[in-house]
Scaffold this motif. Structure first.
Motif, PDB file in Angstrom:
ATOM      1  N   LEU A 107       0.826  -1.207   0.000  1.00 11.64           N
ATOM      2  CA  LEU A 107       0.000   0.000   0.000  1.00 11.64           C
ATOM      3  C   LEU A 107       0.862   1.259   0.000  1.00 11.64           C
ATOM      4  N   ALA A 108       1.938   1.233   0.801  1.00 10.63           N
ATOM      5  CA  ALA A 108       2.796   2.410   0.901  1.00 10.63           C
ATOM      6  C   ALA A 108       3.628   2.613  -0.354  1.00 10.63           C
ATOM      7  N   MET A 109       4.338   1.563  -0.778  1.00 11.78           N
ATOM      8  CA  MET A 109       5.236   1.717  -1.920  1.00 11.78           C
ATOM      9  C   MET A 109       4.476   1.851  -3.234  1.00 11.78           C
ATOM     10  N   GLY A 110       3.290   1.252  -3.310  1.00 12.06           N
ATOM     11  CA  GLY A 110       2.462   1.473  -4.496  1.00 12.06           C
ATOM     12  C   GLY A 110       2.080   2.940  -4.621  1.00 12.06           C
ATOM     13  N   GLY A 111       1.730   3.556  -3.485  1.00  9.74           N
ATOM     14  CA  GLY A 111       1.438   4.985  -3.496  1.00  9.74           C
ATOM     15  C   GLY A 111       2.653   5.807  -3.885  1.00  9.74           C
ATOM     16  N   PHE A 112       3.833   5.413  -3.367  1.00 12.20           N
ATOM     17  CA  PHE A 112       5.057   6.135  -3.694  1.00 12.20           C
ATOM     18  C   PHE A 112       5.361   6.057  -5.187  1.00 12.20           C
ATOM     19  N   GLY A 114       3.386   5.130  -7.693  1.00  9.07           N
ATOM     20  CA  GLY A 114       2.309   5.588  -8.572  1.00  9.07           C
ATOM     21  C   GLY A 114       2.068   7.083  -8.531  1.00  9.07           C
ATOM     22  N   MET A 115       2.262   7.704  -7.345  1.00  9.24           N
ATOM     23  CA  MET A 115       1.891   9.119  -7.192  1.00  9.24           C
ATOM     24  C   MET A 115       3.058  10.007  -6.799  1.00  9.24           C
ATOM     25  N   GLY A 116       4.278   9.441  -6.708  1.00  5.65           N
ATOM     26  CA  GLY A 116       5.425  10.252  -6.318  1.00  5.65           C
ATOM     27  C   GLY A 116       5.676  11.409  -7.271  1.00  5.65           C
ATOM     28  N   ALA A 117       5.606  11.153  -8.569  1.00  5.14           N
ATOM     29  CA  ALA A 117       5.836  12.218  -9.543  1.00  5.14           C
ATOM     30  C   ALA A 117       4.752  13.286  -9.464  1.00  5.14           C
ATOM     31  N   VAL A 118       3.495  12.868  -9.264  1.00  2.00           N
ATOM     32  CA  VAL A 118       2.397  13.826  -9.134  1.00  2.00           C
ATOM     33  C   VAL A 118       2.596  14.682  -7.885  1.00  2.00           C
ATOM     34  N   TYR A 119       3.062  14.051  -6.801  1.00  2.00           N
ATOM     35  CA  TYR A 119       3.348  14.773  -5.561  1.00  2.00           C
ATOM     36  C   TYR A 119       4.381  15.871  -5.813  1.00  2.00           C
ATOM     37  N   GLY A 120       5.475  15.516  -6.509  1.00  2.00           N
ATOM     38  CA  GLY A 120       6.503  16.500  -6.793  1.00  2.00           C
ATOM     39  C   GLY A 120       5.999  17.649  -7.647  1.00  2.00           C
ATOM     40  N   LEU A 226      -0.038 -10.574  -2.112  1.00  2.00           N
ATOM     41  CA  LEU A 226      -0.487  -9.602  -1.109  1.00  2.00           C
ATOM     42  C   LEU A 226       0.141  -8.238  -1.367  1.00  2.00           C
ATOM     43  N   HIS A 227       1.447  -8.243  -1.654  1.00  2.00           N
ATOM     44  CA  HIS A 227       2.113  -6.976  -1.931  1.00  2.00           C
ATOM     45  C   HIS A 227       1.535  -6.324  -3.190  1.00  2.00           C
ATOM     46  N   GLY A 228       1.251  -7.138  -4.201  1.00  2.00           N
ATOM     47  CA  GLY A 228       0.694  -6.607  -5.437  1.00  2.00           C
ATOM     48  C   GLY A 228      -0.696  -6.025  -5.247  1.00  2.00           C
ATOM     49  N   VAL A 229      -1.512  -6.677  -4.412  1.00  2.00           N
ATOM     50  CA  VAL A 229      -2.842  -6.132  -4.116  1.00  2.00           C
ATOM     51  C   VAL A 229      -2.704  -4.762  -3.460  1.00  2.00           C
ATOM     52  N   GLY A 230      -1.795  -4.670  -2.487  1.00  2.00           N
ATOM     53  CA  GLY A 230      -1.562  -3.379  -1.838  1.00  2.00           C
ATOM     54  C   GLY A 230      -1.034  -2.346  -2.810  1.00  2.00           C
ATOM     55  N   ALA A 231      -0.114  -2.761  -3.696  1.00  2.00           N
ATOM     56  CA  ALA A 231       0.470  -1.824  -4.660  1.00  2.00           C
ATOM     57  C   ALA A 231      -0.551  -1.340  -5.681  1.00  2.00           C
ATOM     58  N   ALA A 232      -1.588  -2.155  -5.933  1.00  2.00           N
ATOM     59  CA  ALA A 232      -2.641  -1.733  -6.861  1.00  2.00           C
ATOM     60  C   ALA A 232      -3.592  -0.738  -6.194  1.00  2.00           C
ATOM     61  N   ILE A 233      -3.846  -0.933  -4.907  1.00  2.00           N
ATOM     62  CA  ILE A 233      -4.773  -0.053  -4.191  1.00  2.00           C
ATOM     63  C   ILE A 233      -4.088   1.246  -3.776  1.00  2.00           C
ATOM     64  N   GLY A 234      -2.786   1.172  -3.459  1.00  2.00           N
ATOM     65  CA  GLY A 234      -2.062   2.316  -2.914  1.00  2.00           C
ATOM     66  C   GLY A 234      -2.154   3.586  -3.744  1.00  2.00           C
ATOM     67  N   LEU A 252       1.665  11.799   4.174  1.00  2.00           N
ATOM     68  CA  LEU A 252       0.817  11.443   5.315  1.00  2.00           C
ATOM     69  C   LEU A 252       0.394   9.984   5.221  1.00  2.00           C
ATOM     70  N   GLN A 253       0.021   9.542   4.020  1.00  2.00           N
ATOM     71  CA  GLN A 253      -0.334   8.140   3.826  1.00  2.00           C
ATOM     72  C   GLN A 253       0.854   7.231   4.132  1.00  2.00           C
ATOM     73  N   LEU A 254       2.043   7.595   3.637  1.00  2.00           N
ATOM     74  CA  LEU A 254       3.237   6.800   3.906  1.00  2.00           C
ATOM     75  C   LEU A 254       3.526   6.725   5.397  1.00  2.00           C
ATOM     76  N   LEU A 255       3.400   7.865   6.075  1.00  2.00           N
ATOM     77  CA  LEU A 255       3.653   7.900   7.523  1.00  2.00           C
ATOM     78  C   LEU A 255       2.701   6.960   8.259  1.00  2.00           C
ATOM     79  N   LEU A 256       1.404   7.037   7.950  1.00  2.00           N
ATOM     80  CA  LEU A 256       0.412   6.235   8.675  1.00  2.00           C
ATOM     81  C   LEU A 256       0.590   4.745   8.396  1.00  2.00           C
ATOM     82  N   LEU A 257       0.883   4.379   7.149  1.00  2.00           N
ATOM     83  CA  LEU A 257       1.023   2.960   6.805  1.00  2.00           C
ATOM     84  C   LEU A 257       2.270   2.352   7.446  1.00  2.00           C
ATOM     85  N   PHE A 258       3.389   3.054   7.399  1.00  2.00           N
ATOM     86  CA  PHE A 258       4.595   2.506   8.008  1.00  2.00           C
ATOM     87  C   PHE A 258       4.499   2.537   9.540  1.00  2.00           C
TER      88      PHE A 258
END
Length: 313
Positions: A107-112, A114-120, A226-234, A252-258
């Motif tokens: 969930l955390a790394m999928g968000g990173f 998938g959305m890291g570039a958008v965040y920047g 399991l990791h792939g499911v999280g990476a798809a949802i993240g 914030l999402q990364l902080l809460l998940l870790f």
């Protein structure tokens, strides 16, 4: 789907052709090339705008070029061996912390990813700034895996997993605090990568500690699922949060998940001494690619006195 297929073929082929005496060196070189290519690829953003078709066409050309050595070789293709399946329920019973770690880190790394570039971009970085931000995180991941991994080999792996998750959560907190300060954000990304990229390999090593030898590969398939499911949802979760809360929703999402993973790992340490099924695993730096990578990490038995027969790694 295509990338998982590529990784499966590459890793199966390397495992098939690598002699046991050099398998560790080949695996280390493979990981160096993999992480180096991931870091270097971020700089392609400096060649053209991601809003145009150019970079997508370049990526397609690179994939086609990667196929040429495979189609031109005369070496025999690897034989895919049948592996018995390990149901997720049985995997959960054998290593509940590994299952939780795979899902939460996905969930955390999928968000990173998938959305890291958008965040920047939403922080106001240009394409060059986004590229350096992503590159810093990947290089941090390359630097942090070995020390954290060796620490997990020497101490309770659950505590080391909790510590790595805490460090990743703190680094995500730095991202929240530093905001749009370019070099501060890049430094925070490097620290985040050092901790976050080591989490999944530690989870894999913890899984191996709790499975017999003949179930390791099938167990890793379940962990990848399991990791792939999280990476798809993240990324979808991060996108929804960023739409409502702004770009700071990603760290914030990364902080809460870790933080949740750290609490889960700490809770498992309260249950007493960790029970290892056979021999303790040895940490190996890795990127989540395919189940075939564990074949490369496992030496084949030899007849010489110096053989690693009986060792899991």
């Amino acid at each position: 789907i295509a990338l998982v297929g590529f990784y499966s073929v590459i890793e199966s082929w390397l495992n098939s052709q690598a002699p046991p005496s050099h398998r560790g060196q080949i695996f280390a070189l493979y990981m160096a090339v993999n992480l180096g290519a991931l870091a270097l690829a971020q700089q392609l953003l400096n060649l053209a705008s991601p809003a145009t078709f150019t970079l997508f066409a370049l990526a397609a050309l690179l994939v086609c070029l990667a196929l040429l050595p495979v189609t031109a070789t005369r070496l025999p293709q690897p034989v895919m061996e049948h592996r018995p399946r390990l149901p997720l329920r049985q995997l959960q019973q054998a290593a509940p912390l590994a299952c939780a770690g795979a899902l939460l880190s996905g969930l955390a790394m999928g968000g990173f990813w998938g959305m890291g570039a958008v965040y920047g971009l939403r922080l106001g970085f240009d394409e060059s700034g986004v590229a350096f931000w992503m590159t810093a995180a990947i290089l941090g991941g390359a630097c942090g895996q070995w020390p954290l991994g060796r620490l997990s080999d020497c101490h309770d792996r659950r505590l080391v997993l909790a510590g790595a998750a805490v460090a990743a959560a703190l680094a995500a907190g730095l991202m929240l605090g530093l905001g749009a300060q370019r070099w501060g954000a890049i430094g925070a990304a490097f620290l985040f990568g050092m901790a976050a990229f080591a989490v999944y390999p530690i989870v894999v090593a913890h899984l191996i500690d709790h499975l017999p030898q003949d179930e390791i590969l099938s167990g890793n398939v379940g962990l990848l699922l399991l990791h792939g499911v999280g990476a798809a949802i993240g990324p979808a979760l991060a996108g929804l949060l960023m739409n409502g809360l702004g770009p700071m929703a990603l760290p914030l999402q990364l902080l809460l998940l870790f933080a949740a993973l750290a609490l889960t790992a700490w809770h498992h340490t309260r249950k007493g001494q960790d029970r290892i099924v056979e021999e303790p695993a040895q940490f190996m730096p890795m990127v989540r690619t395919s189940a075939a990578v564990l074949d490369m990490m496992t030496p084949e038995p030899q007849d010489s006195e110096d053989s690693l027969s009986g060792a899991r790694y």
